[in-house]
Design a protein around this motif. Structure first.
Motif, PDB file in Angstrom:
ATOM      1  N   TRP A   1       1.413   2.606  -3.818  1.00 41.74           N
ATOM      2  CA  TRP A   1       1.369   2.025  -5.159  1.00 41.74           C
ATOM      3  C   TRP A   1       1.938   3.048  -6.133  1.00 41.74           C
ATOM      4  O   TRP A   1       1.583   4.229  -6.096  1.00 41.74           O
ATOM      5  CB  TRP A   1      -0.055   1.660  -5.562  1.00 41.74           C
ATOM      6  N   TYR A   2       2.826   2.565  -6.990  1.00 41.97           N
ATOM      7  CA  TYR A   2       3.402   3.384  -8.042  1.00 41.97           C
ATOM      8  C   TYR A   2       3.038   2.749  -9.381  1.00 41.97           C
ATOM      9  O   TYR A   2       2.922   1.541  -9.512  1.00 41.97           O
ATOM     10  CB  TYR A   2       4.934   3.453  -7.923  1.00 41.97           C
ATOM     11  N   LYS A   3       2.921   3.601 -10.373  1.00 46.76           N
ATOM     12  CA  LYS A   3       2.602   3.188 -11.736  1.00 46.76           C
ATOM     13  C   LYS A   3       3.782   3.568 -12.615  1.00 46.76           C
ATOM     14  O   LYS A   3       4.367   4.648 -12.453  1.00 46.76           O
ATOM     15  CB  LYS A   3       1.334   3.927 -12.164  1.00 46.76           C
ATOM     16  N   LYS A   4       4.155   2.677 -13.526  1.00 48.78           N
ATOM     17  CA  LYS A   4       5.313   2.960 -14.368  1.00 48.78           C
ATOM     18  C   LYS A   4       5.020   2.645 -15.821  1.00 48.78           C
ATOM     19  O   LYS A   4       4.652   1.524 -16.170  1.00 48.78           O
ATOM     20  CB  LYS A   4       6.522   2.149 -13.894  1.00 48.78           C
ATOM     21  N   TYR A   5       5.239   3.663 -16.670  1.00 50.13           N
ATOM     22  CA  TYR A   5       5.187   3.470 -18.116  1.00 50.13           C
ATOM     23  C   TYR A   5       6.599   3.201 -18.619  1.00 50.13           C
ATOM     24  O   TYR A   5       7.583   3.588 -17.977  1.00 50.13           O
ATOM     25  CB  TYR A   5       4.621   4.706 -18.810  1.00 50.13           C
ATOM     26  N   PRO A   6       6.732   2.547 -19.771  1.00 44.83           N
ATOM     27  CA  PRO A   6       8.065   2.282 -20.333  1.00 44.83           C
ATOM     28  C   PRO A   6       8.878   3.566 -20.500  1.00 44.83           C
ATOM     29  O   PRO A   6       8.341   4.600 -20.884  1.00 44.83           O
ATOM     30  CB  PRO A   6       7.743   1.648 -21.695  1.00 44.83           C
TER      31      PRO A   6
ATOM     32  N   PHE B   1       3.812   8.190  -8.413  1.00 48.62           N
ATOM     33  CA  PHE B   1       2.980   7.863  -7.258  1.00 48.62           C
ATOM     34  C   PHE B   1       1.507   7.807  -7.642  1.00 48.62           C
ATOM     35  O   PHE B   1       1.007   8.652  -8.395  1.00 48.62           O
ATOM     36  CB  PHE B   1       3.205   8.914  -6.173  1.00 48.62           C
ATOM     37  N   LEU B   2       0.832   6.802  -7.108  1.00 47.40           N
ATOM     38  CA  LEU B   2      -0.584   6.632  -7.414  1.00 47.40           C
ATOM     39  C   LEU B   2      -1.451   6.857  -6.178  1.00 47.40           C
ATOM     40  O   LEU B   2      -2.302   7.731  -6.134  1.00 47.40           O
ATOM     41  CB  LEU B   2      -0.801   5.231  -7.958  1.00 47.40           C
ATOM     42  N   ILE B   3      -1.217   6.083  -5.159  1.00 45.60           N
ATOM     43  CA  ILE B   3      -2.045   6.146  -3.954  1.00 45.60           C
ATOM     44  C   ILE B   3      -1.283   5.493  -2.812  1.00 45.60           C
ATOM     45  O   ILE B   3      -0.406   4.649  -3.042  1.00 45.60           O
ATOM     46  CB  ILE B   3      -3.407   5.450  -4.186  1.00 45.60           C
ATOM     47  N   SER B   4      -1.606   5.888  -1.590  1.00 44.69           N
ATOM     48  CA  SER B   4      -0.918   5.322  -0.433  1.00 44.69           C
ATOM     49  C   SER B   4      -1.906   5.046   0.685  1.00 44.69           C
ATOM     50  O   SER B   4      -3.058   5.495   0.649  1.00 44.69           O
ATOM     51  CB  SER B   4       0.171   6.278   0.061  1.00 44.69           C
TER      52      SER B   4
ATOM     53  N   GLY C   1     -10.643   8.646  -6.293  1.00 47.23           N
ATOM     54  CA  GLY C   1     -11.236   8.502  -7.624  1.00 47.23           C
ATOM     55  C   GLY C   1     -11.481   7.036  -7.963  1.00 47.23           C
ATOM     56  O   GLY C   1     -12.141   6.317  -7.221  1.00 47.23           O
ATOM     57  N   ARG C   2     -10.918   6.618  -9.079  1.00 51.56           N
ATOM     58  CA  ARG C   2     -11.110   5.227  -9.528  1.00 51.56           C
ATOM     59  C   ARG C   2     -10.237   4.233  -8.771  1.00 51.56           C
ATOM     60  O   ARG C   2     -10.362   3.020  -8.957  1.00 51.56           O
ATOM     61  CB  ARG C   2     -10.814   5.123 -11.024  1.00 51.56           C
ATOM     62  N   PHE C   3      -9.337   4.730  -7.953  1.00 54.85           N
ATOM     63  CA  PHE C   3      -8.347   3.889  -7.282  1.00 54.85           C
ATOM     64  C   PHE C   3      -8.653   3.752  -5.793  1.00 54.85           C
ATOM     65  O   PHE C   3      -8.888   4.740  -5.111  1.00 54.85           O
ATOM     66  CB  PHE C   3      -6.944   4.473  -7.471  1.00 54.85           C
ATOM     67  N   THR C   4      -8.651   2.501  -5.322  1.00 59.24           N
ATOM     68  CA  THR C   4      -8.854   2.224  -3.907  1.00 59.24           C
ATOM     69  C   THR C   4      -7.807   1.218  -3.458  1.00 59.24           C
ATOM     70  O   THR C   4      -7.590   0.213  -4.143  1.00 59.24           O
ATOM     71  CB  THR C   4     -10.254   1.650  -3.636  1.00 59.24           C
ATOM     72  N   VAL C   5      -7.184   1.502  -2.338  1.00 58.23           N
ATOM     73  CA  VAL C   5      -6.229   0.550  -1.777  1.00 58.23           C
ATOM     74  C   VAL C   5      -6.823  -0.002  -0.479  1.00 58.23           C
ATOM     75  O   VAL C   5      -7.353   0.751   0.340  1.00 58.23           O
ATOM     76  CB  VAL C   5      -4.838   1.184  -1.553  1.00 58.23           C
ATOM     77  N   PHE C   6      -6.729  -1.298  -0.326  1.00 61.07           N
ATOM     78  CA  PHE C   6      -7.202  -1.988   0.873  1.00 61.07           C
ATOM     79  C   PHE C   6      -6.007  -2.607   1.592  1.00 61.07           C
ATOM     80  O   PHE C   6      -5.134  -3.189   0.949  1.00 61.07           O
ATOM     81  CB  PHE C   6      -8.198  -3.103   0.504  1.00 61.07           C
ATOM     82  N   LEU C   7      -6.002  -2.485   2.913  1.00 55.46           N
ATOM     83  CA  LEU C   7      -4.923  -3.062   3.707  1.00 55.46           C
ATOM     84  C   LEU C   7      -5.491  -4.025   4.732  1.00 55.46           C
ATOM     85  O   LEU C   7      -6.378  -3.671   5.503  1.00 55.46           O
ATOM     86  CB  LEU C   7      -4.140  -1.952   4.426  1.00 55.46           C
ATOM     87  N   ASN C   8      -4.977  -5.238   4.749  1.00 57.20           N
ATOM     88  CA  ASN C   8      -5.333  -6.253   5.745  1.00 57.20           C
ATOM     89  C   ASN C   8      -4.068  -6.569   6.534  1.00 57.20           C
ATOM     90  O   ASN C   8      -3.234  -7.368   6.102  1.00 57.20           O
ATOM     91  CB  ASN C   8      -5.885  -7.501   5.048  1.00 57.20           C
TER      92      ASN C   8
END
Lengths: 116, 118
Positions: free
Chosen positions: A35-40, A46-49, A60-67
């Motif tokens: 996951w990437y985050k983009k500001y104008p 890069f955020l999380i993988s 931290g506050r970010f969790t990625v789930f994969l199914n």
């Protein structure tokens, strides 16, 4: 053909609540997701993988789930903060492919707005 | 510098002009990628360099697009005879890894060059 899809162009949540961003993919060769985050006017950051050998990764506050069976991943942000307002891109890579160069295949992006 | 830099940040070209977009990757980064991002879309892969070798150019949309990285550091993306459909943000990314190592190293993106073809 769109191999990585983010079907929600936008999402609005209240500060302090959970944000859930979704992503679907079609290529079964993908084995690494980001996951990437983009500001104008800035490049994506890069955020999380997550690797395909896992079903959850937390930072931290970010969790990625994969199914994998559903070819679906999601990003959870808890609690959401106004500074999280940005465009979020899901990306995938076929890391184990012999012909792969590490190139990323991106979704179309989801614009998240976190309201104070 | 601390991050990936790109220049110019904005470029306006008349249709038919040639343009050159520059990317300065993070020092020591082996891998360098170019992506094209159309309005409202995600970035799309154009080409990949490992040091000075262009190992993948499968994403270049036409033979008007040419990229080089002659000394394995700075890279230039050149577009000849620009067309209106070339209008997009061109993103450069670098990563520490090489093809022989883990492919999972993070790609660091520059701010992009916004190209507008009139």
């Amino acid at each position: 053909d769109q191999q990585v899809k983010q079907n929600s162009p936008s999402l609005s949540v209240q500060e302090g609540r959970i944000s859930i961003l979704n992503c679907d993919y079609t290529n079964s060769m993908f084995d690494y997701f980001l996951w990437y985050k983009k500001y104008p006017a800035e490049g994506p950051t890069f955020l999380i993988s997550i690797s395909s050998i896992k079903d959850k990764n937390e930072d931290g506050r970010f969790t990625v789930f994969l199914n994998k069976s559903a070819k679906h991943l999601s990003l959870h942000i808890v609690p959401s903060q106004p500074g999280d307002s940005a465009v979020y891109f899901c990306a995938a890579s076929a890391g184990q492919s012999s012909s792969n160069t590490g190139k990323l295949i991106f979704g179309q992006g989801t614009t998240l707005q976190v309201k104070p | 510098g601390a991050g990936v830099s790109q220049s110019p940040r904005y470029k306006v070209a008349k249709r038919g002009q040639d343009v050159a977009l520059r990317c300065d990757p993070i020092s020591g980064h082996v891998s360098l990628f170019w992506y094209q991002q159309a309005l409202g879309q995600g970035p799309e892969f154009l080409t990949y360099f490992q040091n000075e070798a262009q190992l993948d150019k499968s994403g270049l949309p036409s033979d008007r697009f040419f990229a080089e990285r002659p000394e394995g550091s700075v890279s230039t993306l050149k577009i000849q005879r620009t067309q209106q459909e070339d209008s997009a943000v061109y993103l450069c990314a670098s990563s520490l890894s090489s093809l022989a190592n883990t492919l999972y190293n993070e790609q660091f993106f520059g701010p992009g060059t916004r190209l507008t073809v009139l």
